[in-house]
Design a protein around this motif. Structure first.
Motif, PDB file in Angstrom:
ATOM      1  N   PHE A   2       0.862  -1.177   0.000  1.00 57.32           N
ATOM      2  CA  PHE A   2       0.000   0.000   0.000  1.00 57.32           C
ATOM      3  C   PHE A   2       0.898   1.226   0.000  1.00 57.32           C
ATOM      4  O   PHE A   2       1.948   1.230   0.644  1.00 57.32           O
ATOM      5  CB  PHE A   2      -0.855   0.049   1.281  1.00 57.32           C
ATOM      6  N   ASP A   3       0.493   2.271  -0.721  1.00 54.26           N
ATOM      7  CA  ASP A   3       1.229   3.532  -0.567  1.00 54.26           C
ATOM      8  C   ASP A   3       0.540   4.353   0.517  1.00 54.26           C
ATOM      9  O   ASP A   3      -0.459   3.922   1.092  1.00 54.26           O
ATOM     10  CB  ASP A   3       1.335   4.282  -1.908  1.00 54.26           C
ATOM     11  N   ASN A   4       1.067   5.538   0.795  1.00 52.00           N
ATOM     12  CA  ASN A   4       0.491   6.300   1.912  1.00 52.00           C
ATOM     13  C   ASN A   4      -0.844   6.931   1.562  1.00 52.00           C
ATOM     14  O   ASN A   4      -1.484   7.553   2.382  1.00 52.00           O
ATOM     15  CB  ASN A   4       1.504   7.334   2.428  1.00 52.00           C
ATOM     16  N   GLN A   5      -1.290   6.775   0.277  1.00 54.11           N
ATOM     17  CA  GLN A   5      -2.615   7.239  -0.103  1.00 54.11           C
ATOM     18  C   GLN A   5      -3.648   6.116  -0.008  1.00 54.11           C
ATOM     19  O   GLN A   5      -4.819   6.335  -0.310  1.00 54.11           O
ATOM     20  CB  GLN A   5      -2.594   7.764  -1.546  1.00 54.11           C
ATOM     21  N   SER A  31      -3.578   3.322  -1.871  1.00 55.45           N
ATOM     22  CA  SER A  31      -3.673   2.493  -3.070  1.00 55.45           C
ATOM     23  C   SER A  31      -2.872   1.216  -2.874  1.00 55.45           C
ATOM     24  O   SER A  31      -1.838   1.227  -2.202  1.00 55.45           O
ATOM     25  CB  SER A  31      -3.121   3.239  -4.286  1.00 55.45           C
ATOM     26  N   LEU A  32      -3.350   0.145  -3.496  1.00 59.65           N
ATOM     27  CA  LEU A  32      -2.632  -1.131  -3.401  1.00 59.65           C
ATOM     28  C   LEU A  32      -1.912  -1.378  -4.718  1.00 59.65           C
ATOM     29  O   LEU A  32      -2.523  -1.328  -5.790  1.00 59.65           O
ATOM     30  CB  LEU A  32      -3.620  -2.271  -3.112  1.00 59.65           C
ATOM     31  N   TYR A  33      -0.631  -1.595  -4.637  1.00 63.11           N
ATOM     32  CA  TYR A  33       0.179  -1.902  -5.820  1.00 63.11           C
ATOM     33  C   TYR A  33       0.445  -3.401  -5.830  1.00 63.11           C
ATOM     34  O   TYR A  33       0.919  -3.953  -4.838  1.00 63.11           O
ATOM     35  CB  TYR A  33       1.511  -1.136  -5.796  1.00 63.11           C
ATOM     36  N   VAL A  34       0.132  -4.033  -6.934  1.00 64.83           N
ATOM     37  CA  VAL A  34       0.339  -5.480  -7.050  1.00 64.83           C
ATOM     38  C   VAL A  34       1.329  -5.724  -8.180  1.00 64.83           C
ATOM     39  O   VAL A  34       1.084  -5.330  -9.331  1.00 64.83           O
ATOM     40  CB  VAL A  34      -0.985  -6.211  -7.374  1.00 64.83           C
ATOM     41  N   LEU A  35       2.448  -6.346  -7.835  1.00 64.02           N
ATOM     42  CA  LEU A  35       3.433  -6.668  -8.867  1.00 64.02           C
ATOM     43  C   LEU A  35       3.305  -8.139  -9.238  1.00 64.02           C
ATOM     44  O   LEU A  35       3.336  -9.019  -8.369  1.00 64.02           O
ATOM     45  CB  LEU A  35       4.854  -6.376  -8.369  1.00 64.02           C
ATOM     46  N   LEU A  61       2.456  -4.422 -13.407  1.00 65.52           N
ATOM     47  CA  LEU A  61       2.189  -3.755 -12.137  1.00 65.52           C
ATOM     48  C   LEU A  61       0.786  -3.180 -12.205  1.00 65.52           C
ATOM     49  O   LEU A  61       0.483  -2.396 -13.105  1.00 65.52           O
ATOM     50  CB  LEU A  61       3.218  -2.634 -11.893  1.00 65.52           C
ATOM     51  N   ASP A  62      -0.052  -3.594 -11.268  1.00 68.49           N
ATOM     52  CA  ASP A  62      -1.426  -3.093 -11.246  1.00 68.49           C
ATOM     53  C   ASP A  62      -1.628  -2.212 -10.013  1.00 68.49           C
ATOM     54  O   ASP A  62      -1.168  -2.553  -8.926  1.00 68.49           O
ATOM     55  CB  ASP A  62      -2.417  -4.268 -11.179  1.00 68.49           C
ATOM     56  N   VAL A  63      -2.298  -1.100 -10.220  1.00 72.74           N
ATOM     57  CA  VAL A  63      -2.633  -0.219  -9.097  1.00 72.74           C
ATOM     58  C   VAL A  63      -4.120  -0.406  -8.812  1.00 72.74           C
ATOM     59  O   VAL A  63      -4.953  -0.280  -9.724  1.00 72.74           O
ATOM     60  CB  VAL A  63      -2.335   1.261  -9.435  1.00 72.74           C
ATOM     61  N   ILE A  64      -4.426  -0.723  -7.560  1.00 75.67           N
ATOM     62  CA  ILE A  64      -5.815  -1.001  -7.221  1.00 75.67           C
ATOM     63  C   ILE A  64      -6.369   0.093  -6.321  1.00 75.67           C
ATOM     64  O   ILE A  64      -5.757   0.463  -5.313  1.00 75.67           O
ATOM     65  CB  ILE A  64      -5.927  -2.391  -6.543  1.00 75.67           C
ATOM     66  N   SER A 108      -6.941   0.650 -11.243  1.00 68.06           N
ATOM     67  CA  SER A 108      -7.012   2.007 -11.753  1.00 68.06           C
ATOM     68  C   SER A 108      -5.901   2.313 -12.742  1.00 68.06           C
ATOM     69  O   SER A 108      -6.002   3.233 -13.536  1.00 68.06           O
ATOM     70  CB  SER A 108      -6.976   3.016 -10.599  1.00 68.06           C
ATOM     71  N   ALA A 109      -4.821   1.555 -12.686  1.00 69.53           N
ATOM     72  CA  ALA A 109      -3.735   1.774 -13.652  1.00 69.53           C
ATOM     73  C   ALA A 109      -2.939   0.484 -13.792  1.00 69.53           C
ATOM     74  O   ALA A 109      -2.896  -0.337 -12.874  1.00 69.53           O
ATOM     75  CB  ALA A 109      -2.810   2.897 -13.185  1.00 69.53           C
TER      76      ALA A 109
END
Lengths: 352, 609
Positions: free
Chosen positions: A216-219, A221-225, A241-244, A252-253
Motif C-alpha cells: 500500500f502507498d500512503n494514499q 492504493s494497493l500496488y500489485v506486482l 504492475l497493477d494499481v488497485i 485504476s492503472a
C-alpha cells in the motif's frame, strides 16, 4: 540443554544491555527482550531437511544471532520457515512444511503457543479485527482445496476457513479488507481475492500473471506486482504492475513489462522499488512510465524491504549454505552492511 | 555328464589345481547357467565379494538391510523401509550400478536404484564388485556395482522353499521358492511378499513413525532349455510392485504415498561351439512410479520409462590362455510422465574385453567401450586390471579405469529446469587390493582413488530456478578392510565376517567432506553354531556425517539372532529363527530427523523340501 539455552539468552541479554548502557544516549526505556531494535530474518531452510530458522540482526548490524527460536526454546523451529506476522507483542511464525504456526513473544522469542491443526501448507499471515488470516495451499497438487484459515487469537486455533482460488500466497490488509495475491501454487494464477471480515463473500480482482508482491502507498492504493508466466512453461508472459483503488476494488492503472521481463519483490518507502534481472528499480508514486535503469545493480535478492530509507535484501546464495543480508542507503544507493544469516533467507521483519 | 560338471563347478571354485580340460568345461558351464559371466571371467583385478543365501536369510529381505551389515557400502535411508540410496566409496546414489543378470537396471529417471525396492529372497547370491565397471556395466558403475544373479541348474532336482516371518510393527513376510529341472531344462521361480505397519517408536520422544506403512510383492521366474549341446534358450523375468506411504520427519508430518512398478524381462539364446560362445539377449525393462502428495486424494504425478535392449555377446577362446569377448548393444529408451513430455533416447555401445592368463600366477585384462547416445556425446571408457598370485594364500590385485554416468531423463527433460546441454559425468580411478587367505582366514585390503568431474548437480540460476549443471569435481579416496574367519572345534563352528571402510570424499571447490558420507563405517557379523543351534550377532558402526548446515551423530546398532535347524522328516528340513533387531535400543537417525526403529523382534520359519 535447558541451562545452556537460558545461558545463551542471558548472555545475549547481557550483551544487549551492555551495548545499550555503553551507548551514551537518552534511552531509558527497559529493553523488552533480546530481540528488539533489530530485524528478524526468516530462513526457509531446505524443504524436508527441517533446517528452517530465524536470525536476529540488530539495527546497526553489530550483533547477529542465528537460530533464535532454538536458542530460546530448545527445540528446532521446523521445516521451511515461510514467514512471520506481528500482532501486539507476539510473532506468528508460519512454518510451511511443518504445517504449523509457532507463536512467540516477538521480543524474547519465548514460545507462547503452537497452532498445528487445521492448516495445510500455510504460507503467509495477516491480522484484522482481532483475528489472524493465513493463506493455505492445501495439497499443492490439488487446485480445488486452497483456503484462508481464520485464527482465533485468544485460543490459538483455526476457527474457520474461507475457500479461495488456486495458490493464495501473500496476504495484506489496510484495516478494512484483506487482499490475497494468488501466485498460483505449483501453477500460475492472476487474481487478488478481497476478503471482508464477518463476510463469507470473496471478491476477486484480475491482475497480471503470477502476482508475487503487494504494497500500500500512503494514499491507500494497493500496488500489485506480477512476475508473469515463466519461459519454461512455453507460455511466457511478461510482468505487470497493477494499481488497485481500494475504495472500489478495481484496477485504476496498469504498467506492462516486456514479455521476457519477470520482476519481483515490490516494496514501498516513499517510492516503489522492485527487482528485475539482478537490479533494483525505483518507481516514484504517480509516475506514468516504468524506469529503464536500475538504482542498484548486481544483486540477487530473494526478498527485499525498506525501513527508514534503508533498503534491506536477502540473498540465498547457493541455497545449501548460509545466505546474506545486505543493506543499502537509499540516499546514495551504496552498500552499508552485509551479514551472514541462515539457509535460504526469504523474509525480513523489523522488530521495533 | 552335465551333472558331473555341476558338481565339479561347485567343488572346483577356489581350487587352483583343476586341470585345464575341466576348466574349459566349467567355463562353458558358466556360460550355460549364468547370464553375467563377465563378473567371473573379466574381473581378476577387482574385489568381488559374494554374499550367499545363508547370509541373505539372516537379514530382513531388503537389499538395504543386507548390504548395510555385510558390505562396505553406506546407505542413506529416509526412515526404515523408505527410499534408500547407497554411497559406494564416497560416490553418490547414482554412481552405484545395480546389475540384474548382467543388465544394468538403474532408473533412467533418476539414475539410481532404491535399494528398498529389491527383495533379496528370490536370489541365491548377491555379489558386490568394488571399483569402476562402466566398460562392462555401463553408466553409473563408478563406485562399484551390486549384482543380482539367478543361476539355472541343469540336473534332475525339485526343491521347494517356504519361508514365513512375523515381527514387530505387524511386519509380515512370506516367500515361496521353487527350483526344478532335468538334464535339459531348468526352472526356478520365487514369489515374496512383505507387509508392515512400520509404526515404530521414535525413541526419546512420544511420537511414532506415522505414515510409514509399506507392502511389496516381488516375483521372479527364470527358465532355461538346452536344445542340444550347442544351443540354450533362457528366460529371466522379475516383477516388483511396491506400495509405500512416505513417512514424515520429526518436524514435518507427511501424508504422501509412492507406488513403484518394475517389470524386467530378458530372453537369451546361447550358442556354444568349440572356442566360440555367442549369446543374443533381448531385454525389456519397465519402470513406473506414482507419487501421491496426499494418499487419500486422487491427484498424483507419475513417470514411466520403457527400455528395449538388444545385446550380442561373443566370447572367443583364442588360445588356452587368452579370451576375447565382444559386446554390442543397442538400447531404446522412451519415457513419459507429468514432469516431462515424451522423450526418447537411443544408445549404441561397442565393447571389447581381453583376458590373458600369462602364467599360472599372473592374469591381466584389458577392456574398452564406446557409447553413442542420441542426446549427448559419451566418453570412450576403458579398464585395465591384473592379478598376481604370489602363493596360494596371497594375491595382489590392481585395476584402473575410466567410467561415466549419463545424465538422466530428469536431468535432461524435467520441466522446469531440464538441461539438454549436459555432458556425462566422467571419472578416473585406480584401486589396489591385496587378498590373504588360508583355511581359517580371508582378508581383503583395498586402497582406491577416484576423481570425478562434470558432476551433475541441480543448482539455482539467477531466477532461483533449479537446473542441473556439470559443475562439481569430486575426489574420493580411502581404504577398505574385509575380514572373514572360520573355525571349527568338534561340533562348534565359529565364523565371522567384518568390514571397515575409511572414506574421504571431497568437493574440490571447498575441500569439505561431502554430506552423507561417513569417514568411518564398520560392520561385524559373528556366528556360532553347535549341532542344530546357531547364534549370530550383527553390528554396525556408522560414523558421523556432514549434513546441510551441520553434522549428524554417528551410531552403533546391534542385532542378535538365534536359529534352530530341525529335520522334520527325511526330505523336510526346517529352520526356526528368532531375531532381535536394535538390541541395545539405540536412538539413531540414518538421515537427519528421520529416526530409525526401536528394539524389535522377528520370528521366521523356513521349510525346505
Amino acid at each position: 540443554m535447558k541451562i545452556k539455552n537460558n545461558l545463551v539468552l542471558a548472555l545475549s541479554l547481557l550483551v544487549l544491555s551492555f551495548s545499550c548502557s555503553s551507548d551514551d544516549d537518552n534511552h531509558q526505556q527497559e529493553p523488552q527482550g533480546a530481540y528488539e531494535d533489530g530485524m528478524l530474518i526468516t530462513n526457509e531452510g531446505n524443504f524436508g531437511q527441517g533446517n528452517g530458522s530465524v536470525t536476529y540482526v540488530s539495527d546497526d548490524f553489530s550483533y547477529t544471532e542465528q537460530k533464535v527460536f532454538f536458542n530460546v526454546n530448545g527445540t528446532l523451529l521446523g521445516d521451511t520457515a515461510q514467514s512471520i506476522g506481528f500482532y501486539d507483542d507476539l510473532a506468528y511464525i508460519v512454518v510451511n512444511n511443518s504445517q504449523k504456526i509457532e507463536v512467540v513473544n516477538r521480543y524474547t522469542f519465548q514460545s507462547v503457543a503452537t497452532i498445528d491443526s487445521g492448516l495445510s501448507n500455510p504460507r503467509y499471515i495477516t491480522f484484522l479485527s482481532g483475528k489472524g488470516y493465513v493463506t493455505n495451499w492445501g495439497d499443492g497438487s490439488n487446485p480445488e482445496d486452497d483456503f484462508v484459515a481464520v485464527i482465533n487469537l485468544e485460543t490459538n486455533t483455526v476457527s474457520s476457513t474461507i475457500p479461495v482460488e488456486e495458490g493464495p500466497e501473500r496476504i495484506v490488509t489496510n484495516g478494512t479488507s484483506i487482499y490475497v495475491a494468488h501466485q498460483g501454487g505449483y501453477g500460475q494464477n492472476n487474481i487478488i481475492s478481497v476478503i471482508k471480515p464477518n463476510s463469507d463473500e470473496v471478491e476477486t480482482i484480475t491482475v497480471g500473471d503470477v502476482p508475487n508482491s503487494m504494497v500500500f502507498d500512503n494514499q491507500g492504493s494497493l500496488y500489485v506486482l506480477s512476475g508473469g508466466i515463466p519461459a519454461w512453461t512455453e507460455n511466457e508472459t511478461g510482468g505487470q504492475l497493477d494499481v488497485i483503488n481500494t475504495s472500489s476494488n478495481t484496477v485504476s492503472a496498469t504498467f506492462g513489462f516486456d514479455d521476457n521481463e519477470h520482476p519481483s519483490n515490490l516494496t514501498y518507502g516513499e517510492s516503489l522499488y522492485y527487482t528485475l534481472n539482478g537490479g533494483v528499480y525505483k518507481l516514484a508514486v504517480g509516475s506514468e512510465e516504468l524506469p529503464t535503469t536500475p538504482e542498484i545493480e548486481v544483486v540477487n535478492f530473494n526478498y527485499m524491504a525498506i525501513h527508514n530509507n534503508v533498503l534491506y535484501g536477502v540473498d540465498a546464495g547457493d541455497y545449501t549454505s548460509n545466505g546474506t543480508l545486505q543493506s543499502f542507503d537509499l540516499e546514495t544507493n551504496a552498500l552499508k552492511h552485509s551479514k551472514e544469516v541462515g539457509i535460504i533467507p526469504s523474509g525480513i521483519y523489523f522488530n521495533d | 555328464m552335465k551333472r558331473l560338471l555341476y558338481i565339479l563347478l561347485v567343488l572346483g571354485i577356489g581350487n587352483f589345481n583343476v586341470v585345464q580340460a575341466q576348466l574349459d568345461s566349467i567355463q562353458k558351464l558358466d556360460e550355460v547357467i549364468l547370464s553375467d559371466v563377465k563378473l567371473k571371467r573379466y574381473a581378476s583385478g577387482f574385489k568381488v565379494t559374494v554374499l550367499k543365501d545363508f547370509v541373505l536369510t539372516k537379514s530382513p529381505w531388503s537389499l538395504t538391510d543386507l548390504l548395510r551389515y555385510n558390505s562396505n557400502i553406506y546407505f542413506k535411508e529416509n526412515g526404515y523401509g523408505m527410499v534408500s540410496s547407497p554411497s559406494f566409496r564416497g560416490t553418490n546414489a547414482s554412481q552405484t550400478a545395480v546389475v540384474w543378470n548382467g543388465i544394468n537396471i538403474n532408473s533412467q529417471l533418476n539414475g539410481q536404484v532404491d535399494f528398498n525396492t529389491i527383495n533379496t529372497s528370490n536370489y541365491e547370491a548377491v555379489e558386490i564388485r568394488s571399483g569402476g565397471g562402466s566398460v562392462q556395466y555401463g553408466s553409473g558403475a563408478i563406485g562399484g556395482s551390486v549384482h543380482l544373479s539367478n543361476t539355472l541348474s541343469f540336473m534332475k532336482h525339485t526343491d521347494h522353499t517356504v519361508r514365513m516371518s512375523y515381527g514387530s510393527f505387524d511386519t509380515k513376510r512370506a516367500n515361496y521358492g521353487l527350483s526344478t529341472g532335468s538334464n535339459n531344462w531348468s526352472v526356478n521361480a520365487g514369489i515374496a511378499y512383505v507387509d508392515s505397519e512400520n509404526d515404530y517408536k521414535y525413541l526419546g520422544t512420544d511420537k511414532t513413525n506415522k505414515n510409514g506403512q509399506y507392502d511389496n510383492l516381488s516375483f521372479n521366474l527364470n527358465a532355461g532349455y538346452l536344445l542340444n549341446d550347442h544351443h540354450v534358450l533362457k528366460l529371466y523375468h522379475q516383477s516388483f510392485l511396491g506400495d509405500r506411504n512416505f513417512s514424515g520427519t520429526l518436524l514435518a508430518p507427511s501424508k504422501s504415498k509412492y507406488e513403484d512398478t518394475n517389470y524386467r524381462s530378458m530372453l537369451e539364446w546361447g550358442y556354444f561351439h568349440k572356442q566360440y560362445t555367442s549369446k543374443v539377449k533381448v531385454v525389456h525393462l519397465l519402470e513406473e512410479f506414482k507419487y501421491f502428495e496426499n494418499k487419500d486424494a486422487e491427484h498424483f504425478s507419475f513417470g514411466r520409462v520403457q527400455s528395449f535392449i538388444g545385446n550380442h555377446n561373443l566370447n572367443i577362446k583364442l588360445t588356452e590362455t587368452i579370451d576375447l569377448r565382444t559386446i554390442i548393444e543397442f538400447a531404446k529408451y522412451s519415457g513419459n510422465g507429468d514432469d516431462f513430455a515424451n522423450p526418447n533416447r537411443n544408445a549404441f555401445s561397442a565393447t571389447a574385453l581381453w583376458r590373458h592368463q600369462v602364467s599360472e600366477p599372473l592374469i591381466y585384462g584389458l577392456s574398452i567401450r564406446k557409447d553413442f547416445t542420441s542426446d549427448f556425446t559419451s566418453p570412450m571408457v576403458f579398464s585395465v586390471d591384473g592379478e598376481y598370485r604370489f602363493s596360494e594364500s596371497y594375491a595382489l590385485k590392481l585395476n584402473g579405469s575410466k567410467n561415466f554416468r549419463v545424465p538422466t531423463f530428469n536431468d535432461l527433460y524435467w520441466n522446469p529446469g531440464g538441461n539438454l546441454d549436459l555432458l556425462p559425468e566422467s571419472s578416473y580411478q585406480v584401486d589396489l587390493g591385496q587378498e590373504f587367505s588360508s583355511k581359517f582366514i580371508a582378508l581383503k585390503l583395498n586402497a582406491y582413488y577416484i576423481t570425478t568431474k562434470d558432476m551433475i548437480q541441480w543448482v539455482p540460476d539467477n531466477t532461483g530456478l533449479f537446473r542441473p549443471q556439470n559443475i562439481n569435481k569430486v575426489t574420493s579416496y580411502g581404504g577398505e578392510l574385509e575380514l572373514f574367519l572360520k573355525h571349527t572345534i568338534g561340533n562348534h563352528h565359529f565364523n565371522m565376517n567384518s568390514g571397515y571402510s575409511y572414506t574421504v570424499s571431497e568437493n574440490d571447490a571447498n575441500a569439505k567432506q561431502l554430506i552423507y558420507v561417513p569417514l568411518h563405517k564398520a560392520n561385524l557379523n559373528f556366528g556360532y553354531s553347535f549341532k542344530a543351534m546357531e547364534v549370530f550377532y550383527q553390528h554396525l558402526f556408522n560414523g558421523e556425517v556432514n549434513i546441510i548446515g551441520g553434522q549428524l551423530d554417528g551410531y552403533d546398532v546391534g542385532n542378535l539372532g538365534l536359529s534352530y535347524n530341525y529335520t522334520i522328516s527325511k526330505n523336510v528340513h526346517s529352520i526356526l529363527q528368532f531375531t532381535i533387531n536394535n538390541l541395545y535400543n539405540t536412538t539413531y537417525e540414518n538421515v537427519a530427523l528421520r529416526p530409525m526403529p526401536n528394539r524389535n523382534y522377528q520370528l521366521q520359519l523356513t521349510l525346505k523340501f
